[in-house]
Design an enzyme around this catalytic site. Structure first.
Site, mmCIF file in Angstrom:
data_model
loop_
_atom_site.group_PDB
_atom_site.id
_atom_site.type_symbol
_atom_site.label_atom_id
_atom_site.label_comp_id
_atom_site.label_asym_id
_atom_site.label_seq_id
_atom_site.Cartn_x
_atom_site.Cartn_y
_atom_site.Cartn_z
ATOM 1 C CG ASP A 213 6.489 3.162 10.483
ATOM 2 O OD1 ASP A 213 5.897 3.281 9.389
ATOM 3 O OD2 ASP A 213 7.382 2.325 10.689
ATOM 4 C CE1 TYR B 30 11.531 -5.051 10.180
ATOM 5 C CE2 TYR B 30 9.779 -4.443 8.663
ATOM 6 C CZ TYR B 30 11.076 -4.871 8.890
ATOM 7 O OH TYR B 30 11.908 -5.124 7.815
ATOM 8 C CE LYS C 146 4.357 -3.305 4.577
ATOM 9 N NZ LYS C 146 5.058 -2.948 5.780
HETATM 10 C C1 LIG Z 1 6.520 -2.752 6.091
HETATM 11 C C2 LIG Z 1 6.873 -1.744 7.137
HETATM 12 C C3 LIG Z 1 8.066 -1.008 7.092
HETATM 13 C C4 LIG Z 1 9.155 -1.291 6.083
HETATM 14 O O1 LIG Z 1 8.756 -1.078 4.789
HETATM 15 P P1 LIG Z 1 9.594 -1.793 3.578
HETATM 16 O O2 LIG Z 1 8.981 -1.225 2.356
HETATM 17 O O3 LIG Z 1 9.391 -3.261 3.774
HETATM 18 O O4 LIG Z 1 11.009 -1.407 3.765
HETATM 19 C C5 LIG Z 1 8.247 0.001 8.015
HETATM 20 N N1 LIG Z 1 7.325 0.256 8.955
HETATM 21 C C6 LIG Z 1 6.184 -0.446 9.044
HETATM 22 C C7 LIG Z 1 5.189 -0.079 10.087
HETATM 23 C C8 LIG Z 1 5.927 -1.477 8.149
HETATM 24 O O5 LIG Z 1 4.801 -2.194 8.275
#
Ligand SMILES: *Cc1c(COP(=O)(O)O)cnc(C)c1O
Length: 444
Positions: free
Chosen positions: A244, A149, A276
């Site tokens: 990511d 994701y 995060k």
């Molecule tokens: C949470 C997450 C996102 C998206 O971040 P948001 O602040 O919710 O838009 C993208 N990549 C990874 C790996 C994530 O865990």
């Protein structure tokens, strides 16, 4: 509709008000408890490792706002930094010192990151990193992996993890097929599939984007050599590698997953995305990497990217104060808490005869209700989801707040002391029994 006893009247009343004014009553889908049934708990406050809901019940929090709350709720150093920042103003729409300090902290921690640009969400970070990779290479295709994701970016929602996995969607309605056609989705941990995709279309691929260590299909770490293989293949074809680290960044170690697995002989990823933890519970995220690639961003280069609240002084103060507390001692405590919890889960699920696999990435972990190692999205989906639901509700009723989905990582914080850990451990036997019963009585 719900198989669970109605026992959260204040949450239920708020849910009914919420349903009237927002779809599903929530502002992010997994919060709605649709995957586990029952009434989503509306939280009123948090302190250290605990959340208190509007019915006045306290829970040990193993979600941590889905990752950001690495110090626990309302850490005094972060409260102080935020209050000081607020006292100076909320948003200027100009550069300010707090954002410089947060960028310096990120660059100091993650060696291959020479420059960063701040944004407000992980979604914006990956969206901007993809645009930058396309601008740099002059190519359009992007490779992603099933079960990973990267936020709700149009082109990255195909076979995505997190809520898309929770609701068993193949992808999202509303994404034009032309846009989906720009994305090649491959099985995770399958380098041969990556080799094949590059052999067929390598000259058109702008980037491979991967979760540094996936946590959005449950925790599925890269096989040894997988990340390095991605680096080797992308470099050979002139494509960029985007790691990511929105979830793993500053969580798995001071330098994120890269700090645990890197440096690689084949070289570092070109771009990283963060979010995060680096916002400390406020909206702040970033993308960054090689200075020559970042130099393509406006106002220096031709790739446009901007944001009214980017580098917000309050959010960046929270982020910097949080990262300052992310010391070796903090990471040691996270690992200790995760060790104790995973040991108890293994023991009790084993004792109850529940098929399970527990996987870790640093202190991140998750339980798959199936036997055998999980290496990709198909493997993650081949678990007994109703057993998770039964386990979840037993834990909830005993005052433990787990992610309300079988496809999410569990998170501990530096505030999870022995008392909090013990409260979770003592809830596990009854939850394991509930999971055993679900296995025996409900088809997966
Ligand atoms: C949470 C997450 C996102 C998206 O971040 P948001 O602040 O919710 O838009 C993208 N990549 C990874 C790996 C994530 O865990």
């Amino acid at each position: 509709m719900t198989p669970y006893p109605f026992d959260a009247p204040a949450s239920q009343a708020l849910l009914e008000r919420a349903l009237a004014v927002t779809p599903g009553g929530v502002n992010s889908p997994v919060r709605a408890f649709r995957a586990v049934g029952g009434t989503p708990r509306f939280m009123a406050s948090g302190a250290g490792p605990y959340l208190t809901d509007v019915d006045g019940r306290e829970y040990v929090d193993l979600v941590g706002s889905w990752g950001p709350m690495i110090l626990g709720h309302r850490h005094p150093a972060v409260v102080e930094a935020v209050q000081a920042a607020v006292a100076d103003g909320f948003s200027f729409g100009t550069p300010s010192e707090n954002e410089v300090r947060l960028c310096e902290e990120i660059v100091a921690r993650v060696e291959p990151v020479e420059q960063v640009r701040l944004v407000s969400s992980g979604t914006e970070a990956t969206m901007s990193a993809i645009r930058l990779a396309r601008g740099y290479t002059g190519r359009s295709l992007v490779v992603k992996f099933a079960g990973c994701y990267h936020g709700h970016v149009d082109s990255l929602l195909a076979q995505a993890g997190s809520g898309v996995a929770t609701f068993a969607l193949p992808d999202s309605a509303g994404v034009p097929k032309e846009m989906a056609a720009e994305t090649i989705v491959l099985p995770y941990n399958d380098l041969a599939a990556v080799e094949q995709a590059f052999a067929a279309q390598g000259a058109e691929i702008a980037a491979v984007i991967t979760e540094a260590s996936p946590g959005n299909m449950g925790v599925v770490p890269p096989a040894p050599g997988f990340t390095e293989g991605l680096r080797r293949i992308t470099a050979a074809h002139g494509a960029l590698l985007i790691s990511d680290e929105v979830m793993t960044g500053f969580r798995c170690s001071a330098a994120g997953w890269y700090g645990l697995e890197g440096p690689y002989d084949a070289g570092a990823p070109d771009l990283f995305t963060f979010g995060k933890v680096m916002g400390g519970g406020f909206p702040a995220a970033a993308f960054g990497g090689r200075a020559d690639v970042m130099a393509l961003l406006a106002p220096v280069g031709p790739v446009y990217q901007a944001g009214t609240l980017s580098g917000n002084p309050v959010a960046t103060a929270a982020g910097r104060a949080t990262l300052e507390q992310c010391t070796p001692a903090l990471y040691a405590r996270l690992d200790e808490a995760a060790d104790a919890l995973t040991a108890a889960l293994r023991d009790e699920l084993g004792r109850a005869g529940v098929p399970h696999t527990i996987q870790r990435a640093g202190s991140m972990f998750s339980v798959f209700f199936r036997d055998g190692a999980v290496t990709d999205y198909d493997g993650a989906r081949a678990q007994h989801v109703p057993a998770f639901g039964a386990f979840f509700h037993s834990m909830l009723s005993q005052g433990v707040y787990l992610p309300p989905s079988a496809f999410e990582s569990w998170f501990v914080s530096g505030a999870h002391d022995d008392a909090a850990v013990d409260r979770v451990v003592s809830a596990v036997p009854a939850a394991a029994a509930a999971a055993a019963e679900a296995f025996a009585t409900i088809d997966s």
